[in-house]
Design an enzyme around this catalytic site. Structure first.
Site, short mmCIF file in Angstrom:
data_model
loop_
_atom_site.label_atom_id
_atom_site.label_comp_id
_atom_site.label_asym_id
_atom_site.label_seq_id
_atom_site.Cartn_x
_atom_site.Cartn_y
_atom_site.Cartn_z
N GLY A 356 0.82 -1.20 0.00
CA GLY A 356 0.00 0.00 0.00
C GLY A 356 0.85 1.24 0.00
N PRO A 357 0.21 2.39 -0.24
CA PRO A 357 0.94 3.65 -0.28
C PRO A 357 1.53 4.00 1.09
CG PRO A 357 -1.42 4.02 -0.45
CD PRO A 357 -1.22 2.55 -0.50
N PRO A 358 2.43 4.98 1.13
CA PRO A 358 3.05 5.35 2.40
C PRO A 358 2.03 5.86 3.42
CG PRO A 358 4.13 6.45 0.55
CD PRO A 358 2.92 5.79 0.01
N GLY A 359 2.29 5.56 4.67
CA GLY A 359 1.48 6.13 5.75
C GLY A 359 0.14 5.47 5.98
N SER A 680 -8.42 0.86 -17.78
CA SER A 680 -9.57 1.39 -17.06
C SER A 680 -9.89 2.83 -17.43
CB SER A 680 -9.34 1.28 -15.56
OG SER A 680 -8.44 2.28 -15.14
N LYS A 723 -9.77 4.37 -6.09
CA LYS A 723 -10.19 5.38 -7.06
C LYS A 723 -11.30 6.26 -6.49
CE LYS A 723 -8.86 2.83 -11.19
NZ LYS A 723 -9.35 1.91 -12.24
P1 ADP Z 1 3.57 2.77 6.39
O1 ADP Z 1 4.45 1.76 6.99
O2 ADP Z 1 2.43 2.17 5.64
O3 ADP Z 1 4.27 3.79 5.54
P2 ADP Z 1 3.21 3.67 9.08
O4 ADP Z 1 3.01 2.35 9.69
O5 ADP Z 1 4.51 4.32 9.23
O6 ADP Z 1 2.88 3.61 7.54
O7 ADP Z 1 2.07 4.63 9.57
C1 ADP Z 1 2.18 6.02 9.68
C2 ADP Z 1 1.45 6.52 10.90
O8 ADP Z 1 0.06 6.40 10.74
C3 ADP Z 1 1.78 5.72 12.15
O9 ADP Z 1 1.88 6.60 13.22
C4 ADP Z 1 0.58 4.82 12.32
O10 ADP Z 1 0.37 4.48 13.64
C5 ADP Z 1 -0.53 5.68 11.79
N1 ADP Z 1 -1.61 4.87 11.25
C6 ADP Z 1 -1.71 4.41 10.00
N2 ADP Z 1 -2.84 3.70 9.85
C7 ADP Z 1 -3.46 3.71 11.03
C8 ADP Z 1 -4.69 3.14 11.52
N3 ADP Z 1 -5.47 2.42 10.74
N4 ADP Z 1 -5.00 3.35 12.79
C9 ADP Z 1 -4.21 4.07 13.58
N5 ADP Z 1 -3.06 4.64 13.21
C10 ADP Z 1 -2.67 4.47 11.94
#
Ligand code: ADP
Length: 789
Positions: A356-359, A680, A723
């Protein structure tokens, strides 16, 4: 002895004779030899004068020094080469009065050189003379040569200061001119002092020489002393029964640790061989250190250490729910995976890969799972891994060899059942033999990782108890060899509603705590939170949102300090704009103009969903199509299909077919952050073309996705949830989607479904109906019928 008035003269080089000091001189000039023979025959004395210049074989009279000596001749001993050694005993200092003849023999009229004596009663004078005698005795004694020793003994029998000075001068190793100066010094007092100075000089030089020699010797003996002490130490150790060198001692300690380390038999056998090698090596050698390092690593690897695992699935699920909002599918899949592993720990399971995308919470979810399981968490960021050796280690024969990163990590963690997150498997360079992906396969594949052999360690280590998880952003970039061993679990990204909840329940409490704020000091109004989500961030995940919330907390902390408690703690949209300035992202859809030829499509990239404005342009030509933008082959085919469909339906759409056949059409898909491909965009391209030719604009508040067929049917597409969320982020309230995708709407959060108008379609006619504004009259027929707004 009386000095005759006329004497035969012997010129000498390299030597100055002094009265009272017998010398042996070597002569070679035929004239000199004849003169000596003559003198011996007559038993008379000779005069000896030193040549001023070294050169002349037969010196002219003015080339001789003025003062010389009268001497008796002693033993004459012929040597080989026609040379003759002559013992001469000088007995008086003489001066040349005049030369009488030059040939055949040099003869001169001479006179005794009168010297002036000092007053013998003068105390200081007596002290000076005594000092000369003492210093000379000292000097000769120190010189420790037989000749000097003889001179020292003779010294005691010499009386008279002048004679003493002459005798000592004759035994000093001075240069010729200095000696001649002493000979010519007729004032006894001055001569004694001059000789004393020379003796003192030589004593000082001797003293310095001795000091230097003793310094050098001192250094020598320090080394010998150490060697000696070491030897003594060894003997003492032997006596005490501690007959081990520090090197041997290390070997014994390593063996103890290896035994305690619980190595499996094969590894222990290997360690034993290395211990034998160690014993044969010198502790100061480089190889010794390498072998010792290797054994140290073997001894400290967690061969047996495991952490106790929580097997209560319900409590694990509760922990995941507490730390992460929603992500239902992902949590479900993780729990299943844990359950299956518990039943059969050595099963041949794929590694779950969170995509999945970042964050969106990939890494934090993995951390939560590790904590819930009671496993140590560790992350290997694979971004930098360029070579297989980084994963598998390099052989010990290589320079600067080390174990690979997985084994180094286990060594650091001191447990053999951690949860290891392989972060960014899509960032490994792809498919070549011997690449890091291939190496990683050996690490994660349950069929082989029970006996994983790091190249450096060269003994098998059981990795089967490690819980591997992986993350990636782009499924297509995962090297093919790895993809087979991974099971992809998607985290598609969040709706605005999701983000609001995540912000309130998870991100804000963390940020507040981190900034030392109490909840009442930082109360977000809903509108303020929404404003950050919609206008100050645009992302599938919540990283940017988290950062913005952190910035707000910081600003509040500053205010609380500056305003001394007068700040009420309410966070309003006004405050947000004050902190961040005017909104960053204007809603692009609102800018989408009413010009014909532009349609809003939806793309599904690995960074989540994205909207894209597809532009069509026409100009005179032959009914061909041109495509530009960062697009792939599949999208090109889609555009071809759209054009063919347009031609086939020209009549029904009220388009002049000749007009179509006499024009070329150019379709452009703006690049955006990520290249796009896939079929698509079909209906969006078709809508843009229809709009171009009919002059009907596409509705600005509608985005669309769907593949088209040449018969005008709309086929299903992937990434529907992403999307739809992208459309929501962009502020577009309606999405046209294939009816065959309706089942996927269940994935879309209910709040989004309710707030958006979702229009399922089966045919392009339905698309036209939902997407196009009514035809204006009269339709514009210009060559360039659209422009960017
Ligand atoms: P990724 O690894 O996908 O890039 P992270 O795990 O670093 O993302 O998540 C970024 C921040 O967002 C973290 O502080 C995480 O706890 C928070 N976060 C992301 N998704 C959720 C969620 N569903 N519930 C609570 N916090 C989330």
């Amino acid at each position: 002895m009386r000095v005759p008035a006329v004497l035969p003269v012997l010129p000498v080089r390299d030597i100055v004779l002094f009265p009272g000091a017998e010398e042996r001189i070597r002569i070679g000039r035929p004239a000199s030899i004849r003169m000596i023979e003559d003198a011996v025959a007559h038993r008379g004395p000779i005069a000896v004068f030193t040549q001023k210049y070294d050169g002349a074989a037969r010196p002219a009279p003015d080339e001789l020094c003025r003062i010389g000596v009268a001497a008796e001749i002693g033993e004459v001993a012929p040597r080989e080469n026609g040379l003759v050694d002559v013992a001469v005993r000088p007995f008086a200092r003489i001066a040349v009065v005049r030369l009488i003849s030059h040939r055949p023999l040099l003869r001169a009229e001479v006179a005794v050189a009168r010297t002036t004596a000092a007053a013998s009663r003068d105390r200081q004078w007596q002290a000076t003379v005594a000092e000369l005698r003492k210093a000379a005795t000292d000097l000769f004694h120190r010189q420790a040569r037989p000749a000097a020793e003889t001179a020292r003994l003779q010294l005691a029998h010499i009386t008279g200061p002048g004679a003493l000075a002459d005798f000592v001068a004759a035994h000093l190793a001075l240069d010729i001119s200095a000696e001649q100066d002493l000979l010519e010094e007729l004032d006894e007092a001055r001569r004694v002092r001059a000789v004393l100075l020379q003796v003192a000089d030589q004593l000082e030089i001797g003293r310095l020489r001795r000091k230097i020699r003793s310094d050098v010797e001192a250094r020598f003996t320090a080394n010998r002393r150490q060697a000696y002490l070491h030897e003594q130490l060894r003997v003492i150790r032997e006596e005490l029964g501690e007959d081990r060198s520090p090197g041997e001692q290390l070997g014994v300690e390593l063996r103890k640790r290896l035994v305690a380390g619980g190595l499996p038999p094969a590894a222990m056998a290997r360690a034993e061989r290395e211990l034998q090698r160690l014993a044969a090596l010198h502790p100061a050698s480089g190889d010794y250190l390498l072998v010792a390092d290797y054994l140290d690593l073997l001894a400290t690897l967690p061969w047996r250490q495991v952490t106790a695992e929580n097997t209560d699935l319900a409590s694990i699920r509760r922990a995941l729910d507490a730390s992460h909002y929603d992500l239902e599918n992902v949590k479900q899949r993780l729990i299943e995976h844990v359950a299956v592993r518990q039943r059969n720990p050595t099963g041949n399971y794929p590694v779950l890969c969170l995509l999945g995308p970042p964050g969106v919470g990939k890494q934090s979810l993995a951390r939560s799972l590790a904590a819930a399981l009671g496993r140590t968490f560790s992350m290997l960021a694979l971004g930098g891994a360029q070579t297989e050796a980084e994963i598998l280690g390099s052989h010990r024969t290589r320079p600067a060899a080390t174990p690979g990163r997985p084994m180094r990590e286990l060594h650091r963690l001191k447990t053999r059942n951690p949860l290891v997150l392989l972060a960014g498997v899509d960032q490994l360079p792809s498919a070549m033999q011997g690449d890091p992906a291939q190496g990683l396969l050996e690490v994660i594949d349950p069929r082989q990782n029970g006996a994983f052999t790091d190249r450096y360690l060269d003994v098998a280590f059981d990795l089967s108890q490690v819980f591997f998880l992986a993350t990636a952003q782009y499924a297509d970039d995962i090297p093919a060899v790895l993809r087979e061993r991974l099971e992809i679990v998607r985290l598609p990204g969040y709706s605005d509603e999701d983000k609001r909840i995540i912000a309130r329940d998870h991100l804000l409490p963390c940020q507040q705590a981190e900034h030392g704020l109490k909840p009442e000091q930082c109360r977000f109004e809903d509108e303020a939170l929404d404003l950050i989500i919609t206008d100050y961030t645009r992302e599938a995940g919540v990283r940017g949102l988290d950062r913005r919330l952190g910035a707000v907390c910081r600003a509040i902390a500053v205010r609380l300090t500056a305003e001394q408690g007068t700040f009420g703690g309410k966070v309003t949209p006004g405050l947000i704009e004050e902190i961040f300035g005017p909104p960053r992202f204007l809603r692009e859809a609102r800018l989408a103009t009413a010009n014909p030829g532009v349609a809003t499509g939806l793309a599904w990239t690995s960074a989540g969903g994205e909207i894209m404005h597809i532009e069509a342009l026409r100009f005179p030509g032959k009914g061909q199509i041109q495509l530009t933008g960062q697009i792939g082959g599949l999208m090109k085919e889609s555009a071809q299909a759209a054009l063919s469909l347009l031609k086939s339906r020209a009549g029904a759409l009220d388009i002049d077919l000749n007009d179509l056949l006499d024009s070329d059409v150019h379709v452009h898909v703006p690049a955006g952050a990520v290249p796009k491909d896939g079929p698509s965009a079909g209906i969006a391209i078709f809508a843009a073309m229809v709009s171009l030719w009919t002059g009907q604009t596409v509705r600005a508040d509608v985005a669309m996705t769907g593949e088209i067929t040449l018969r005008g049917l709309v086929l299903p597409v992937g990434g529907l949830k992403e999307k739809i969320l992208a459309a929501q982020r962009a502020g577009i309230p309606a999405v046209i989607l294939p009816r065959l995708n309706e089942k996927d709407l269940a994935e879309v959060p209910a709040s989004v479904r309710e707030s958006m108008r979702l229009v399922p379609v089966e045919t392009v006619d339905e698309v036209m109906k939902a997407a196009l504004n009514p035809k204006p009259s009269p339709p514009p027929r210009g060559k360039k019928s659209r422009s960017r707004g």
